[in-house]
Design an enzyme around this catalytic site. Structure first.
Site, mmCIF file in Angstrom:
data_model
loop_
_atom_site.group_PDB
_atom_site.id
_atom_site.type_symbol
_atom_site.label_atom_id
_atom_site.label_comp_id
_atom_site.label_asym_id
_atom_site.label_seq_id
_atom_site.Cartn_x
_atom_site.Cartn_y
_atom_site.Cartn_z
ATOM 1 N N PRO A 116 -4.119 -0.105 18.788
ATOM 2 C CA PRO A 116 -3.810 -0.553 17.423
ATOM 3 C C PRO A 116 -4.000 0.503 16.322
ATOM 4 O O PRO A 116 -3.630 0.247 15.172
ATOM 5 C CB PRO A 116 -4.763 -1.736 17.201
ATOM 6 C CG PRO A 116 -5.847 -1.550 18.189
ATOM 7 C CD PRO A 116 -5.270 -0.826 19.353
ATOM 8 N N LYS A 129 1.298 -0.199 15.193
ATOM 9 C CA LYS A 129 2.713 -0.189 15.579
ATOM 10 C C LYS A 129 3.189 -1.385 16.410
ATOM 11 O O LYS A 129 4.397 -1.632 16.491
ATOM 12 C CB LYS A 129 3.015 1.083 16.401
ATOM 13 C CG LYS A 129 3.007 2.355 15.581
ATOM 14 C CD LYS A 129 4.318 2.547 14.834
ATOM 15 C CE LYS A 129 4.197 3.499 13.684
ATOM 16 N NZ LYS A 129 4.008 2.864 12.379
ATOM 17 N N TYR A 182 3.865 6.649 10.198
ATOM 18 C CA TYR A 182 3.091 5.464 9.804
ATOM 19 C C TYR A 182 3.978 4.416 9.152
ATOM 20 O O TYR A 182 3.873 3.224 9.444
ATOM 21 C CB TYR A 182 1.945 5.869 8.868
ATOM 22 C CG TYR A 182 0.875 4.821 8.752
ATOM 23 C CD1 TYR A 182 -0.183 4.760 9.646
ATOM 24 C CD2 TYR A 182 0.929 3.854 7.742
ATOM 25 C CE1 TYR A 182 -1.163 3.775 9.548
ATOM 26 C CE2 TYR A 182 -0.039 2.867 7.634
ATOM 27 C CZ TYR A 182 -1.084 2.837 8.542
ATOM 28 O OH TYR A 182 -2.046 1.852 8.443
ATOM 29 N N TYR A 222 -9.466 4.828 7.400
ATOM 30 C CA TYR A 222 -9.663 5.142 8.822
ATOM 31 C C TYR A 222 -10.762 6.193 8.877
ATOM 32 O O TYR A 222 -10.576 7.299 8.371
ATOM 33 C CB TYR A 222 -8.387 5.720 9.425
ATOM 34 C CG TYR A 222 -7.248 4.744 9.610
ATOM 35 C CD1 TYR A 222 -6.391 4.407 8.556
ATOM 36 C CD2 TYR A 222 -6.984 4.176 10.862
ATOM 37 C CE1 TYR A 222 -5.325 3.532 8.735
ATOM 38 C CE2 TYR A 222 -5.916 3.293 11.052
ATOM 39 C CZ TYR A 222 -5.100 2.980 9.987
ATOM 40 O OH TYR A 222 -4.037 2.113 10.168
ATOM 41 N N HIS A 237 0.853 -1.193 0.000
ATOM 42 C CA HIS A 237 0.000 0.000 0.000
ATOM 43 C C HIS A 237 0.887 1.242 0.000
ATOM 44 O O HIS A 237 1.806 1.345 0.805
ATOM 45 C CB HIS A 237 -0.907 0.030 1.235
ATOM 46 C CG HIS A 237 -1.990 -0.996 1.202
ATOM 47 N ND1 HIS A 237 -3.180 -0.848 1.852
ATOM 48 C CD2 HIS A 237 -2.066 -2.201 0.587
ATOM 49 C CE1 HIS A 237 -3.946 -1.911 1.646
ATOM 50 N NE2 HIS A 237 -3.280 -2.753 0.882
HETATM 51 P P1 RFL Z 1 2.690 -11.787 21.482
HETATM 52 O O1 RFL Z 1 2.267 -11.828 20.028
HETATM 53 O O2 RFL Z 1 1.634 -11.540 22.477
HETATM 54 O O3 RFL Z 1 3.415 -13.183 21.773
HETATM 55 C C1 RFL Z 1 3.707 -13.590 23.088
HETATM 56 C C2 RFL Z 1 3.762 -15.102 23.109
HETATM 57 O O4 RFL Z 1 4.140 -15.506 24.432
HETATM 58 C C3 RFL Z 1 3.325 -16.611 24.810
HETATM 59 N N1 RFL Z 1 3.249 -16.696 26.278
HETATM 60 C C4 RFL Z 1 3.941 -17.593 27.008
HETATM 61 N N2 RFL Z 1 4.797 -18.557 26.647
HETATM 62 C C5 RFL Z 1 5.328 -19.315 27.631
HETATM 63 N N3 RFL Z 1 4.989 -19.183 28.940
HETATM 64 C C6 RFL Z 1 4.128 -18.228 29.335
HETATM 65 N N4 RFL Z 1 3.800 -18.111 30.630
HETATM 66 C C7 RFL Z 1 3.570 -17.380 28.357
HETATM 67 N N5 RFL Z 1 2.679 -16.350 28.398
HETATM 68 C C8 RFL Z 1 2.514 -15.945 27.134
HETATM 69 C C9 RFL Z 1 1.976 -16.304 24.169
HETATM 70 O O5 RFL Z 1 1.183 -17.471 24.040
HETATM 71 C C10 RFL Z 1 2.404 -15.728 22.823
HETATM 72 O O6 RFL Z 1 2.510 -16.715 21.827
HETATM 73 O O7 RFL Z 1 3.831 -10.713 21.720
HETATM 74 P P2 RFL Z 1 5.001 -10.160 20.772
HETATM 75 O O8 RFL Z 1 5.774 -11.289 20.165
HETATM 76 O O9 RFL Z 1 5.669 -9.126 21.559
HETATM 77 O O10 RFL Z 1 4.226 -9.466 19.529
HETATM 78 C C11 RFL Z 1 3.443 -8.311 19.705
HETATM 79 C C12 RFL Z 1 2.297 -8.289 18.691
HETATM 80 O O11 RFL Z 1 1.604 -9.528 18.747
HETATM 81 C C13 RFL Z 1 1.320 -7.114 18.936
HETATM 82 O O12 RFL Z 1 2.020 -5.967 19.297
HETATM 83 C C14 RFL Z 1 0.470 -6.795 17.680
HETATM 84 O O13 RFL Z 1 -0.438 -7.835 17.392
HETATM 85 C C15 RFL Z 1 -0.301 -5.468 17.875
HETATM 86 N N6 RFL Z 1 -1.187 -5.143 16.737
HETATM 87 C C16 RFL Z 1 -0.677 -4.561 15.581
HETATM 88 N N7 RFL Z 1 0.642 -4.351 15.455
HETATM 89 C C17 RFL Z 1 1.145 -3.853 14.274
HETATM 90 O O14 RFL Z 1 2.356 -3.637 14.189
HETATM 91 N N8 RFL Z 1 0.351 -3.568 13.193
HETATM 92 C C18 RFL Z 1 -1.013 -3.760 13.235
HETATM 93 O O15 RFL Z 1 -1.685 -3.551 12.239
HETATM 94 C C19 RFL Z 1 -1.569 -4.248 14.482
HETATM 95 N N9 RFL Z 1 -2.891 -4.447 14.598
HETATM 96 C C20 RFL Z 1 -2.566 -5.398 16.830
HETATM 97 C C21 RFL Z 1 -3.399 -5.024 15.728
HETATM 98 C C22 RFL Z 1 -3.125 -5.998 17.954
HETATM 99 C C23 RFL Z 1 -4.476 -6.219 17.999
HETATM 100 N N10 RFL Z 1 -5.005 -6.852 19.149
HETATM 101 C C24 RFL Z 1 -5.686 -8.097 19.094
HETATM 102 C C25 RFL Z 1 -4.588 -6.382 20.431
HETATM 103 C C26 RFL Z 1 -4.757 -5.246 15.770
HETATM 104 C C27 RFL Z 1 -5.314 -5.811 16.927
HETATM 105 C C28 RFL Z 1 -6.815 -5.989 16.957
HETATM 106 C C1 PHB Z 2 -5.361 -4.742 10.536
HETATM 107 O O1 PHB Z 2 -5.457 -4.952 9.310
HETATM 108 O O2 PHB Z 2 -5.563 -5.633 11.365
HETATM 109 C C2 PHB Z 2 -5.027 -3.387 11.018
HETATM 110 C C3 PHB Z 2 -4.734 -2.391 10.110
HETATM 111 C C4 PHB Z 2 -4.419 -1.105 10.566
HETATM 112 C C5 PHB Z 2 -4.416 -0.853 11.923
HETATM 113 C C6 PHB Z 2 -4.695 -1.852 12.836
HETATM 114 C C7 PHB Z 2 -5.006 -3.134 12.376
HETATM 115 O O3 PHB Z 2 -4.141 0.404 12.352
#
Ligand code: RFL
Ligand code: PHB
Length: 402
Positions: free
Chosen positions: A295, A299, A387, A203, A72
């Site tokens: 989110p 980031k 971004y 957005y 994009h």
């Molecule tokens: P994670 O992905 O939470 O992974 C942590 C892992 O540790 C495990 N764990 C354990 N393992 C052993 N023993 C224990 N006691 C444990 N406790 C936990 C867990 O099972 C898991 O597998 O952390 P990590 O690796 O730091 O990654 C971070 C990302 O997952 C998170 O920041 C993103 O998903 C945030 N996020 C977004 N980030 C972006 O950069 N771009 C996006 O577009 C974006 N959109 C989002 C998002 C997060 C969202 N939610 C669900 C909060 C959209 C949403 C809706």
């Molecule tokens: C997504 O596609 O899950 C998504 C995209 C942009 C955001 C957050 C989540 O800012």
């Protein structure tokens, strides 16, 4: 058991660290409390910054992302009944983002680690951290079905276990400074079987609340609605979700969102959180274990990748030459960029969501801010450079773009 780096958590942070260390000939063991199917099936992030994309490509795990992800060059901001494009590419001298689901990144990283016989223990229980102040920290855990505890003696421990994991809690409260903001907003996210509704993300600031239209593949789309974070997903029938999406994104010129079967839906709450030491003795926190962003700025995953870039560089310098300079400055290097991403995520969140406690005056200021951001070259450039991802400054005269 013994290893050089014990990694807790097989999210993007833990898997990427293990992958980068392997490329430098450094051994690691990953402990993950969930199953491989569960980590490969959890729907989360979608937007990968330019630097994340470059790192995955440079380290040999970007092939499927380049084939199946969507490049994009801009995003659209919708408010006051109109849509305005932010041209990320032009405003940042050619940078772009790729929309590619987090669980696909996870699958690619797990596959790459499995190909080299990596040690990943899934479904582990009762993980605890010990002797962090010594040069031989220990992780204690139980393998699936085992009554007895196992121990891994390590040189270093990487706490990559997300916001709820045990690593951060292993740092004494007296040396942990935690700062947070909880928002009165939640996101109801859906996956729907429809073709893409728009070539770029939309957005939308609407008086009924924020909405975001994103994508996953030619057949599956990802959309979000601002809801009360305490709301129950059971209150949201598919019909209600579609009628709310229509109300928040349809345009007077006849543009309307395409409906389709909803194959997944859930509600998540939102917070900003920073733990202001990311290192304690031989324990290093990375990703969501150390910081959470709402989110709206896309980031979280990208910050986890940046932390890992710093940590793997520090560990590789340590093993190559005994130089601990980067490791000693790990928290300082990461937190500088983390706070800027916090600022951006907070700003995007407050600009785009409807705060129902706000007066009409504050709502109009929000609309004026959107008008300014989309009509001023300087303001649009600021949004765009954040971004696509700010550079990561490892040392005063060594900066890499992430
Ligand atoms: P994670 O992905 O939470 O992974 C942590 C892992 O540790 C495990 N764990 C354990 N393992 C052993 N023993 C224990 N006691 C444990 N406790 C936990 C867990 O099972 C898991 O597998 O952390 P990590 O690796 O730091 O990654 C971070 C990302 O997952 C998170 O920041 C993103 O998903 C945030 N996020 C977004 N980030 C972006 O950069 N771009 C996006 O577009 C974006 N959109 C989002 C998002 C997060 C969202 N939610 C669900 C909060 C959209 C949403 C809706
Ligand atoms: C997504 O596609 O899950 C998504 C995209 C942009 C955001 C957050 C989540 O800012």
């Amino acid at each position: 058991m013994r290893t050089q780096v014990g990694i807790i958590g097989a999210g993007p942070a833990g898997l990427l660290l293990s992958h980068l260390l392997h490329l430098q000939g450094i051994e690691s063991i990953i402990l993950e409390s969930r199953s491989r199917e569960a980590i490969e099936g959890t729907i989360r992030a979608g937007v990968l910054e330019q630097g994340t994309v470059d790192l995955l490509n440079a380290t040999g795990v970007g092939e499927r992302m380049m084939r199946e992800g969507h490049v994009h060059h801009g995003i659209e901001l919708q408010f006051n009944g109109k849509r305005q494009r932010i041209n990320l590419n032009e405003l940042t001298g050619g940078k772009k983002i790729i929309v590619y689901a987090q669980h696909e990144v996870i699958k690619d990283l797990v596959a790459a680690r499995m190909d080299t016989n990596a040690k990943i223990h899934f479904n582990v229980k009762d993980v605890s951290l010990h002797q962090l102040e010594t040069s031989n920290p220990v992780i204690r855990f139980r393998k699936e079905g085992d009554a007895d505890f196992d121990e891994i003696e390590c040189d270093f421990i990487a706490g990559c276990d997300g916001f709820h994991g045990p690593s951060r809690q292993a740092i004494p409260a007296s040396v942990r400074s935690e700062k947070q903001k909880v928002y009165p907003f939640g996101w109801l996210g859906i996956l729907t079987k429809t073709p893409p509704v728009n070539p770029e993300l939309i957005y939308s600031n609407h008086e009924r609340g924020f909405a975001l239209l994103s994508t996953r593949s030619p057949e599956i789309q990802r959309h979000y609605l601002q809801v009360d974070p305490k709301d129950d997903i059971a209150n949201w029938s598919d019909d209600r979700i579609w009628s709310e999406l229509h109300a928040r994104v349809d345009m007077k010129d006849g543009w309307t969102i395409t409906e389709g079967p909803i194959i997944q839906k859930n509600i998540v709450s939102m917070r900003s959180f920073v733990c202001e030491t990311m290192r304690y003795g031989r324990l290093f926190l990375a990703g969501d274990a150390a910081h959470i962003v709402p989110p709206t700025g896309a980031k979280g995953l990208n910050l986890a990748v940046a932390d890992i870039q710093v940590l793997s560089t520090g560990l590789s310098e340590f093993y190559q030459s005994g130089n601990e300079e980067i490791l000693n400055r790990y928290a300082e290097i990461c937190l500088r960029r983390v706070w800027k991403a916090q600022r951006f995520s907070y700003w995007m969140t407050t600009m785009l969501h409807r705060d129902f406690e706000h007066s009409p005056f504050e709502y109009n200021i929000q609309l004026a801010e959107l008008d300014y951001v989309t009509s001023s070259h300087a303001a649009a450039t600021s949004l765009a450079e954040n971004y696509v991802g700010l550079p990561l400054e490892l040392t005063a005269n060594h900066s890499v773009t992430l």
